[in-house]
Design an enzyme around this catalytic site. Structure first.
Site, PDB file in Angstrom:
ATOM      1  N   SER A   1       9.545   6.436  12.359  1.00 32.87           N
ATOM      2  CA  SER A   1       9.662   6.276  10.913  1.00 32.87           C
ATOM      3  C   SER A   1       9.938   4.808  10.593  1.00 32.87           C
ATOM      4  O   SER A   1       9.157   3.943  10.970  1.00 32.87           O
ATOM      5  CB  SER A   1      10.746   7.218  10.365  1.00 32.87           C
ATOM      6  OG  SER A   1      10.652   7.330   8.963  1.00 32.87           O
TER       7      SER A   1
ATOM      8  N   GLU B   1       1.065   8.060  11.175  1.00 23.90           N
ATOM      9  CA  GLU B   1       1.702   9.269  10.660  1.00 23.90           C
ATOM     10  C   GLU B   1       2.503   8.858   9.444  1.00 23.90           C
ATOM     11  O   GLU B   1       2.776   7.675   9.240  1.00 23.90           O
ATOM     12  CB  GLU B   1       2.605   9.914  11.723  1.00 23.90           C
ATOM     13  CG  GLU B   1       3.752   9.038  12.229  1.00 23.90           C
ATOM     14  CD  GLU B   1       4.984   9.048  11.343  1.00 23.90           C
ATOM     15  OE1 GLU B   1       5.207  10.051  10.622  1.00 23.90           O
ATOM     16  OE2 GLU B   1       5.732   8.059  11.344  1.00 23.90           O
TER      17      GLU B   1
ATOM     18  N   HIS C   1       6.812  13.318  11.404  1.00 23.81           N
ATOM     19  CA  HIS C   1       7.979  13.874  10.732  1.00 23.81           C
ATOM     20  C   HIS C   1       7.987  15.403  10.678  1.00 23.81           C
ATOM     21  O   HIS C   1       8.911  15.985  10.110  1.00 23.81           O
ATOM     22  CB  HIS C   1       8.062  13.333   9.298  1.00 23.81           C
ATOM     23  CG  HIS C   1       8.470  11.895   9.203  1.00 23.81           C
ATOM     24  ND1 HIS C   1       7.617  10.865   9.512  1.00 23.81           N
ATOM     25  CD2 HIS C   1       9.640  11.328   8.821  1.00 23.81           C
ATOM     26  CE1 HIS C   1       8.241   9.708   9.311  1.00 23.81           C
ATOM     27  NE2 HIS C   1       9.460   9.961   8.906  1.00 23.81           N
TER      28      HIS C   1
END
Length: 291
Positions: A96, A195, A262
């Site tokens: 992330s 992502e 995630h």
């Protein structure tokens, strides 16, 4: 050492992460400011940078595991002691917002890192298979193999073919945020990993269009597409439609449906090591990030 370079973390989730790591025979240590909090940061910039640099400089520390993402890593990457990183390379794991840190370490020290769950563990999202995947990436030297999951939303995002190159990338928003900075990677000959979470399809379109217009995707060898979680916005266009349209005409293999990101069941992969995508077989194979 468990560090919090980005957002503030939850002690109860970190306690679960410590339980897992200890069960693997590791000795997790909390960085001095791991539980600090200042607004949406895990403490002031100087404290977060100090924890990272202390971990990189300590010869007893063999791995640096980020507790979570959030936001804030970009604010401190210019303060990392890259000389210390180069003197004593160690595994760095997270994802992330941690993509910003991983891209900086790739630029400054050519350090291969690990894209996987943070130490603030949530069993509901990262079940035993996710834990074993992280353990293998941190502690084993076998190649990492990730297979397309047909039930993943991005599974239809596929262009046939095979490609080999260093696996570079992570969170799409953070990749795009490095455009124009020293940390933006040269993707020529690379497999780009993307992502994201909570980004409406039009925002994903905007980010991919930005990369295309900036010339960042010129010469890319292939694209590995992970989980795009909670990315619906009510329009009759899905995030997979956008990904297929913006990546499908690059003339390179594209492999979607990878449980990396995630979503539930997140798997771990090294980034910065040699990888091969086989879109026909639906397999991503990545060389280990540890020796």
């Amino acid at each position: 050492m468990l560090v919090s370079p980005s957002g503030p973390t939850r002690p109860e989730r970190v306690a679960r992460g410590i339980e897992l790591l200890t069960g693997w025979g590791l000795r997790p240590l909390l960085a001095p400011n791991a539980y600090a909090r200042q607004g949406y940061f895990a403490g002031a910039d100087a404290l977060r940078a100090a924890d990272l640099n202390a971990a990189f400089a300590d010869p007893e520390v063999r791995g640096v595991l980020c507790t979570r993402g959030g936001y804030g890593a970009q604010r401190i990457v210019d303060d990392i002691d890259m000389a210390a990183v180069r003197r004593d390379p160690k595994v760095v794991a997270g994802f992330s917002d941690i993509t910003a840190l991983q891209l900086a370490l790739w630029r400054g020290a050519r350090l291969a890192t690990v894209h996987g769950p943070g130490a603030a563990w949530l069993d509901e999202r990262t079940p035993p298979g996710s834990a074993e995947s992280l353990r293998s990436a941190l502690m084993a030297t076998d190649p990492i193999v990730v297979k397309r999951v047909e039930t993943e939303e991005t599974a239809p995002v596929t262009v046939p073919g095979t490609a080999t190159g260093p696996l570079i990338g992570g969170n799409l928003s953070l990749i795009v945020s490095t455009v124009g900075t020293p940390d933006f990677p040269d993707l020529r000959g690379a497999i780009l990993l993307v992502e994201d979470v909570s980004e409406a399809p039009y925002k994903v379109d905007r980010m991919l269009t930005h990369l295309r217009r900036a010339g960042a995707l010129d010469g890319v060898a292939g694209v590995a597409v992970g989980q795009f979680t909670d990315c619906a916005d009510g329009w009759p266009v899905t995030v997979s439609d956008v990904l297929a349209e913006r990546l499908g005409d690059l003339g390179v293999p594209v492999l979607g449906g990878l449980p990396i990101g995630h979503g539930t069941g997140q798997l771990t992969v090294p980034v910065g090591t040699l990888a091969t995508i086989d879109a026909d077989a639906g397999v991503l194979t990545v060389s280990p990030g540890v020796t």
